[in-house]
Each structure stands twice: as structure tokens, then as C-alpha cells.
Motif scaffolding. Structure first.
Motif, PDB file in Angstrom:
ATOM      1  N   ALA A 344     -33.943  26.163 -16.813  1.00 46.53           N
ATOM      2  CA  ALA A 344     -32.837  25.565 -17.572  1.00 46.53           C
ATOM      3  C   ALA A 344     -33.148  24.123 -17.958  1.00 46.53           C
ATOM      4  CB  ALA A 344     -31.550  25.632 -16.755  1.00 46.53           C
ATOM      5  N   THR A 345     -33.720  23.354 -17.029  1.00 48.34           N
ATOM      6  CA  THR A 345     -34.042  21.959 -17.323  1.00 48.34           C
ATOM      7  C   THR A 345     -35.108  21.859 -18.406  1.00 48.34           C
ATOM      8  OG1 THR A 345     -33.509  21.361 -15.040  1.00 48.34           O
ATOM      9  CG2 THR A 345     -34.756  19.763 -16.322  1.00 48.34           C
ATOM     10  N   LEU A 346     -36.126  22.727 -18.325  1.00 50.05           N
ATOM     11  CA  LEU A 346     -37.145  22.760 -19.375  1.00 50.05           C
ATOM     12  C   LEU A 346     -36.506  22.998 -20.740  1.00 50.05           C
ATOM     13  CD1 LEU A 346     -40.086  22.884 -20.368  1.00 50.05           C
ATOM     14  CD2 LEU A 346     -40.120  25.298 -19.689  1.00 50.05           C
ATOM     15  N   GLY A 347     -35.597  23.954 -20.788  1.00 48.95           N
ATOM     16  CA  GLY A 347     -34.917  24.239 -22.054  1.00 48.95           C
ATOM     17  C   GLY A 347     -34.073  23.089 -22.550  1.00 48.95           C
ATOM     18  N   MET A 348     -33.347  22.420 -21.635  1.00 45.69           N
ATOM     19  CA  MET A 348     -32.482  21.318 -22.043  1.00 45.69           C
ATOM     20  C   MET A 348     -33.285  20.132 -22.574  1.00 45.69           C
ATOM     21  SD  MET A 348     -29.657  22.701 -21.669  1.00 45.69           S
ATOM     22  CE  MET A 348     -29.055  24.164 -20.822  1.00 45.69           C
ATOM     23  N   VAL A 349     -34.451  19.857 -21.957  1.00 43.87           N
ATOM     24  CA  VAL A 349     -35.308  18.789 -22.462  1.00 43.87           C
ATOM     25  C   VAL A 349     -35.692  19.065 -23.909  1.00 43.87           C
ATOM     26  CG1 VAL A 349     -37.586  17.718 -22.268  1.00 43.87           C
ATOM     27  CG2 VAL A 349     -36.238  18.140 -20.208  1.00 43.87           C
ATOM     28  N   LEU A 350     -36.098  20.292 -24.171  1.00 44.48           N
ATOM     29  CA  LEU A 350     -36.618  20.624 -25.498  1.00 44.48           C
ATOM     30  C   LEU A 350     -35.517  20.737 -26.552  1.00 44.48           C
ATOM     31  CD1 LEU A 350     -39.307  23.141 -24.272  1.00 44.48           C
ATOM     32  CD2 LEU A 350     -39.675  20.842 -25.170  1.00 44.48           C
ATOM     33  N   LEU A 351     -34.306  21.041 -26.135  1.00 44.51           N
ATOM     34  CA  LEU A 351     -33.208  21.094 -27.107  1.00 44.51           C
ATOM     35  C   LEU A 351     -33.003  19.752 -27.783  1.00 44.51           C
ATOM     36  CD1 LEU A 351     -30.407  23.301 -25.484  1.00 44.51           C
ATOM     37  CD2 LEU A 351     -31.712  23.784 -27.559  1.00 44.51           C
ATOM     38  N   TRP A 352     -33.120  18.646 -26.999  1.00 44.22           N
ATOM     39  CA  TRP A 352     -32.922  17.318 -27.592  1.00 44.22           C
ATOM     40  C   TRP A 352     -33.990  17.036 -28.642  1.00 44.22           C
ATOM     41  CZ3 TRP A 352     -28.297  16.133 -26.601  1.00 44.22           C
ATOM     42  CH2 TRP A 352     -27.733  16.288 -25.331  1.00 44.22           C
ATOM     43  N   ALA A 353     -35.238  17.386 -28.338  1.00 44.56           N
ATOM     44  CA  ALA A 353     -36.317  17.143 -29.303  1.00 44.56           C
ATOM     45  C   ALA A 353     -36.166  18.030 -30.531  1.00 44.56           C
ATOM     46  CB  ALA A 353     -37.673  17.389 -28.634  1.00 44.56           C
ATOM     47  N   LEU A 354     -35.753  19.273 -30.336  1.00 42.29           N
ATOM     48  CA  LEU A 354     -35.559  20.185 -31.471  1.00 42.29           C
ATOM     49  C   LEU A 354     -34.436  19.700 -32.384  1.00 42.29           C
ATOM     50  CD1 LEU A 354     -35.963  23.524 -29.495  1.00 42.29           C
ATOM     51  CD2 LEU A 354     -37.404  22.816 -31.408  1.00 42.29           C
ATOM     52  N   GLU A 355     -33.366  19.171 -31.785  1.00 40.55           N
ATOM     53  CA  GLU A 355     -32.263  18.667 -32.612  1.00 40.55           C
ATOM     54  C   GLU A 355     -32.716  17.500 -33.482  1.00 40.55           C
ATOM     55  OE1 GLU A 355     -29.298  16.106 -34.060  1.00 40.55           O
ATOM     56  OE2 GLU A 355     -30.553  15.534 -32.345  1.00 40.55           O
ATOM     57  N   ALA A 356     -33.521  16.591 -32.912  1.00 38.98           N
ATOM     58  CA  ALA A 356     -34.005  15.459 -33.701  1.00 38.98           C
ATOM     59  C   ALA A 356     -34.846  15.931 -34.885  1.00 38.98           C
ATOM     60  CB  ALA A 356     -34.821  14.510 -32.810  1.00 38.98           C
ATOM     61  N   ASP A 357     -35.613  17.011 -34.703  1.00 40.11           N
ATOM     62  CA  ASP A 357     -36.421  17.553 -35.801  1.00 40.11           C
ATOM     63  C   ASP A 357     -35.555  18.057 -36.949  1.00 40.11           C
ATOM     64  OD1 ASP A 357     -38.578  17.018 -34.204  1.00 40.11           O
ATOM     65  OD2 ASP A 357     -39.027  19.120 -33.733  1.00 40.11           O
ATOM     66  N   THR A 358     -34.370  18.581 -36.629  1.00 37.91           N
ATOM     67  CA  THR A 358     -33.518  19.130 -37.688  1.00 37.91           C
ATOM     68  C   THR A 358     -32.956  18.043 -38.601  1.00 37.91           C
ATOM     69  OG1 THR A 358     -31.472  19.088 -36.378  1.00 37.91           O
ATOM     70  CG2 THR A 358     -32.855  21.063 -36.203  1.00 37.91           C
ATOM     71  N   VAL A 359     -32.938  16.787 -38.123  1.00 36.17           N
ATOM     72  CA  VAL A 359     -32.503  15.687 -38.988  1.00 36.17           C
ATOM     73  C   VAL A 359     -33.473  15.528 -40.146  1.00 36.17           C
ATOM     74  CG1 VAL A 359     -32.049  13.213 -39.114  1.00 36.17           C
ATOM     75  CG2 VAL A 359     -31.334  14.493 -37.098  1.00 36.17           C
ATOM     76  N   GLU A 360     -34.783  15.553 -39.834  1.00 30.94           N
ATOM     77  CA  GLU A 360     -35.788  15.453 -40.895  1.00 30.94           C
ATOM     78  C   GLU A 360     -35.740  16.653 -41.833  1.00 30.94           C
ATOM     79  OE1 GLU A 360     -36.776  12.186 -38.635  1.00 30.94           O
ATOM     80  OE2 GLU A 360     -37.136  14.147 -37.738  1.00 30.94           O
ATOM     81  N   TYR A 361     -35.448  17.823 -41.280  1.00 30.45           N
ATOM     82  CA  TYR A 361     -35.358  19.006 -42.144  1.00 30.45           C
ATOM     83  C   TYR A 361     -34.243  18.825 -43.174  1.00 30.45           C
ATOM     84  CZ  TYR A 361     -34.932  23.839 -43.694  1.00 30.45           C
ATOM     85  OH  TYR A 361     -34.876  24.981 -44.470  1.00 30.45           O
ATOM     86  N   GLY A 362     -33.075  18.342 -42.701  1.00 33.98           N
ATOM     87  CA  GLY A 362     -31.973  18.109 -43.634  1.00 33.98           C
ATOM     88  C   GLY A 362     -32.318  17.059 -44.661  1.00 33.98           C
ATOM     89  N   GLU A 363     -33.030  16.006 -44.244  1.00 33.60           N
ATOM     90  CA  GLU A 363     -33.437  14.968 -45.195  1.00 33.60           C
ATOM     91  C   GLU A 363     -34.443  15.522 -46.201  1.00 33.60           C
ATOM     92  OE1 GLU A 363     -35.189  10.356 -45.098  1.00 33.60           O
ATOM     93  OE2 GLU A 363     -35.364  11.662 -43.329  1.00 33.60           O
ATOM     94  N   TRP A 364     -35.359  16.367 -45.736  1.00 37.01           N
ATOM     95  CA  TRP A 364     -36.367  16.974 -46.622  1.00 37.01           C
ATOM     96  C   TRP A 364     -35.715  17.878 -47.669  1.00 37.01           C
ATOM     97  CZ3 TRP A 364     -37.784  22.323 -46.608  1.00 37.01           C
ATOM     98  CH2 TRP A 364     -38.900  22.625 -47.386  1.00 37.01           C
ATOM     99  N   ARG A 365     -34.672  18.616 -47.254  1.00 36.24           N
ATOM    100  CA  ARG A 365     -34.014  19.528 -48.194  1.00 36.24           C
ATOM    101  C   ARG A 365     -33.126  18.809 -49.187  1.00 36.24           C
ATOM    102  NH1 ARG A 365     -33.417  25.087 -47.519  1.00 36.24           N
ATOM    103  NH2 ARG A 365     -32.404  24.812 -49.549  1.00 36.24           N
ATOM    104  N   SER A 366     -32.484  17.705 -48.753  1.00 30.84           N
ATOM    105  CA  SER A 366     -31.425  17.108 -49.572  1.00 30.84           C
ATOM    106  C   SER A 366     -31.677  15.662 -49.987  1.00 30.84           C
ATOM    107  CB  SER A 366     -30.103  17.160 -48.813  1.00 30.84           C
ATOM    108  OG  SER A 366     -30.157  16.318 -47.686  1.00 30.84           O
ATOM    109  N   GLY A 367     -32.555  14.972 -49.278  1.00 31.78           N
ATOM    110  CA  GLY A 367     -32.728  13.549 -49.520  1.00 31.78           C
ATOM    111  C   GLY A 367     -31.745  12.687 -48.760  1.00 31.78           C
TER     112      GLY A 367
END
Length: 458
Positions: A344-367
Motif C-alpha cells: 500500500a505504501t509503495l502504491g501511495m508514493v507512486l500515486l503522488w508522482a503519477l498525479e504530477a505527471d497528469t498536470v503536464e499531460y493537460g498542459e500538452w493537450r490544451s496549453g
């Protein structure tokens, strides 16, 4: 913000540790509520279990939507006039720290002499106000990782250190709570809890200040006032964020269910409230000593998605085996909890990093770069998951004949507690791992997308 975000691929440990201290301060209210609030309401404040479960669902879902409003405010705000000097996000840590910590004292200070109805109204108001204040601080803090660096390894380290600090806080609070339960009850226990939350408020103010002064915002962002109707298309197009929210809902429901059931499990199934301390110590040390250090290494070797799925598999396995264990085998119980906590802890650590990546995805799609709104939607699903997870044990024990503070509970009540501690978390973690099979943003695709973003900004 003169420092290049691209150049900041390695964050000094002073910065990483300073960032983690902010999550320790957050968890003085968050972790205490997750570990003990349901038990406090039922066995200390005298609120019926069903009413307490309904309260947790209603207020936490309100909190979740409050996060969206807070995210919108933070995205549109200019850092209280100090954006050029301090950034947009960090000032919220200073402004919101005192309200959050004072309201945490209020939540665990339900007046003993009031009528049941008055107690319930007080609980709704105090917990709702805490959620409102916490929304601004937690969203600003969580969004901060996305503007400190764009390096995937550096973001993994930030996710690791905040999870490490969270595990430390859970362990410390678990010891404090278990010690109080062993020796105190009634008004004496209430006085001890009030003292504990006051001390946490003082320490928390210092930790928020250290986080503020040791972090900085370096990722550039266009200075434009974003309207809600401009944000909605960005969120609709962000398929990785949408999938991540579903995954988070399942994983946090599992986590919340197990956490809320822990004290009941130690006190009424294992028969000794003092065993709650070694339970929390085992899960916390497993996270601190094993899962947190391994998370960046596994993310680098397997990719964040595959490493997350490995964590969910271990978490589901640990809780599933716990379901079949006799309560008398405490060593085997701790082993299962350690396996589950590692995953569970391994998963929770990686969720934070994955969420930060989605910010760039939204910026890449929309500006458009929407750290606050993006993180708020992520937190909405986290809080809905935790609300569901915390409410399920409350409703199960309410329908099982559970009697607060009765030393020997009925077989049906004990079975309901074990269900909330073992089988339901196992199902939640397994669901989260399966949902991640369709995650649309691979590690290689993220790096390609980040390169395109950087070229467009030069």
C-alpha cells in the motif's frame, strides 16, 4: 523564479526534506482523523456508530467538493501579492496553517455535557470547518511538487519523502493514542486528547514554516486568470487524470477501511488495545524502511505504473491472508499487515508522482497548466475513497450489535470488524491494480510529451 525548471533535475536534500515536513504537518490532522476519529466519536464522544458513519460520509464528500472550489481559487490567485517573491502556492501554507491546526483541536473536543443532538451538530460543524481550511493548505501543498521540478526521478523522491513523513506521523500518533486508551477513559481521555492536539498545533506551525522557507517554485506558468468554463475542457481531455482518479478511489477506500478498523480490531478482536501500537509500528516501519526507499528504484526500473501494480498486488495479498488467520496468531497478523503495508505504501508514493505527471499531460493537450484544479480533482477522489472506507466499518458495526466500550463483543460484531480490517481492503487494492492495466500515459510517452512542451516554451 529565475532558476530553470529543466535544470532542476536533482533537488538538494534540504529542499526534499523541507517539502516532506509539510506533509507531516498535514497529517497532524489528516492521520489523526483517519486513525481515531470514528472511534473517538463512538467510544469517547458517545455519538452512535451509524450517525458517526453518516457524518464521515457527508463531511468528507463535502470536503471533496470543497477541494474543487479551493483549487479554482488557488489557480486564479496571485499569491497574496507576493507571487514574484514567494510563488503562487507557498503563501497558502502560512495563511492556512493556524486555522487548520486550531480546528483540529476543536474536532477532538466535543463537549461532554451536551445532548446527543447538540454533540452531533457540533461534530458536523467542527469537522466541516476543518475540511474547508484543510482544502486550501493541502491543495497548495500537493500542487507544490509539480512546480518544484519536472524531473520524474525528482518527483518520485518528493513523493517518497512525503510518504515517509506520513508513515512517521502515523507511527507517533498510533503510540500516543494506544497509550491513552490503555490507561484512560471518559473525561481523563478527553483531556489527554485536547492536550495532544494543542501540542500538535504548536509543532505543526513550525513544520509548515520550515516547508515554506525550504521550497521554491521554478516551473514557469502563464499568468492568466482562468475561468471555470476554460478549465472543464482541459479536465475532460485529461484521460490519465480520469483513470488515476478511479484507481485512487479504490485504493483509498481500501486504505480508509483498514485504518478506521484498526483500533476496533486491536481492542475487540485481539482483545488488547495496547496491541494497536505494535500494529501501527509494524506498518509504519515497513513503509519507512522498505517501501519508501524502494519506490524510486522500482519506478526507475519498472516504470511508475508497473511498480504501482506490484504494490497493489502485495497490499491485496496481505489483507486477504489476514482474513483467514485466527486472531490468536499475533505474529502472523503482524506479518500480513507488514506485507499489506509495504504494498500500500509503495502504491501511495507512486500515486503522488503519477498525479504530477497528469498536470503536464493537460498542459500538452490544451496549453493550460492547472496545478490547483488538477490536484483538487485528484483529492476529491481521494477523499471520496476515504469517506467510503471510513463509513463502511461504522455501518457494519452499527448493524452487528456492537456496544461501545464493552470488553467482549458479540461474534457478529467481531466478524464485522475483521471484514473491515481484512477482506474489504483486499478487494479495494485488487480493484485499483486491475484498473491501472488501462492507464494511458506510459513512462516513455510522458518523456516524449515533456520534450514537446519544453520545445514549445523556448
Amino acid at each position: 523564479m529565475s532558476e530553470s525548471a529543466q535544470a532542476r533535475t536533482h533537488l538538494p536534500w534540504r529542499v526534499v526534506l523541507g517539502y516532506g515536513l509539510g506533509d507531516m504537518a498535514n497529517n497532524f490532522s489528516f492521520a489523526l482523523g483517519l486513525l481515531f476519529l470514528l472511534h473517538y466519536y463512538t467510544d469517547v464522544a458517545g455519538i452512535p456508530a451509524a450517525a458517526a458513519g453518516t457524518l464521515l460520509v457527508v463531511v468528507r464528500i463535502y470536503d471533496a467538493f470543497m477541494d474543487i472550489a479551493a483549487g479554482r481559487v488557488i489557480d486564479r490567485h496571485r499569491g497574496f501579492g507576493y507571487e514574484r517573491r514567494w510563488g503562487r502556492l507557498r503563501p497558502w501554507l502560512l495563511v492556512g496553517a493556524l486555522p487548520v491546526l486550531v480546528l483540529n483541536v476543536a474536532v477532538f473536543s466535543v463537549p461532554a455535557g451536551w445532548s446527543p443532538t447538540a454533540k452531533l451538530v457540533y461534530a458536523y460543524l467542527s469537522y466541516g470547518l476543518l475540511g474547508t481550511a484543510y482544502a486550501f493548505v493541502s491543495i497548495a501543498y500537493g500542487s507544490l511538487a509539480g512546480v518544484m521540478t519536472q524531473s520524474p526521478p525528482a518527483r518520485a523522491r518528493l513523493g517518497a519523502v512525503r510518504t515517509w513523513m506520513s508513515s512517521v506521523t502515523f507511527a507517533l500518533l498510533g503510540f500516543a493514542i494506544a497509550g491513552s486508551l490503555r490507561s484512560l477513559q471518559g473525561e481523563a481521555l478527553q483531556s489527554r486528547l485536547t492536550l495532544l492536539t494543542v501540542v500538535l498545533a504548536g509543532v505543526g506551525l513550525l513544520l509548515y514554516a520550515l516547508c515554506f522557507f525550504n521550497t521554491s517554485e521554478v516551473v514557469p506558468r502563464k499568468a492568466e486568470a482562468l475561468r471555470w468554463r476554460d478549465s472543464l475542457p482541459v479536465l475532460r481531455q485529461n484521460l490519465p487524470l480520469q483513470r488515476l482518479c478511479l484507481v485512487t478511489l479504490a485504493a483509498l477506500a481500501a486504505s480508509g477501511c483498514g485504518s478506521a478498523s484498526g483500533i476496533y480490531f486491536a481492542r475487540y478482536v485481539l482483545g488488547n488495545a495496547g496491541l494497536f501500537s505494535p500494529m501501527i509500528l509494524t506498518t509504519s516501519l515497513t513503509g519507512i524502511g522498505l517501501a519508501v526507499p524502494l519506490a524510486p528504484l522500482l519506478a526507475a526500473r519498472l516504470g511508475k505504473v508497473r511498480a504501482f501494480q506490484l504494490g497493489m498486488l502485495l497490499a491485496a495479498l496481505g489483507h486477504a491472508v489476514l482474513w483467514w488467520l485466527p486472531a490468536g496468531h499475533f505474529g502472523a497478523v503482524l506479518l500480513c499487515m507488514a506485507i499489506g503495508a509495504a504494498g500500500a505504501t509503495l502504491g501511495m508514493v507512486l500515486l503522488w508522482a503519477l498525479e504530477a505527471d497528469t498536470v503536464e499531460y493537460g498542459e500538452w493537450r490544451s496549453g493550460l497548466r492547472l496545478e490547483g484544479t488538477n490536484y483538487a480533482l485528484f483529492l476529491l477522489t481521494r477523499k471520496c475513497g476515504l469517506a467510503l472506507g471510513a463509513a463502511l466499518p461504522a455501518f457494519m458495526i452499527a448493524s452487528s450489535g456492537y456496544v461501545p466500550n464493552l470488553a467482549t463483543q458479540s461474534d457478529m460484531a467481531r466478524q464485522a470488524i475483521v471484514l473491515g480490517m481484512a477482506l474489504l481492503p483486499a478487494l479495494g487494492y485488487a480493484t485499483a491494480g486491475l484498473l491501472m492495466l488501462r492507464y494511458p500515459l506510459s513512462e516513455s510517452r510522458y518523456l516524449e510529451m515533456l520534450g514537446e512542451l519544453r520545445r514549445s516554451q523556448t
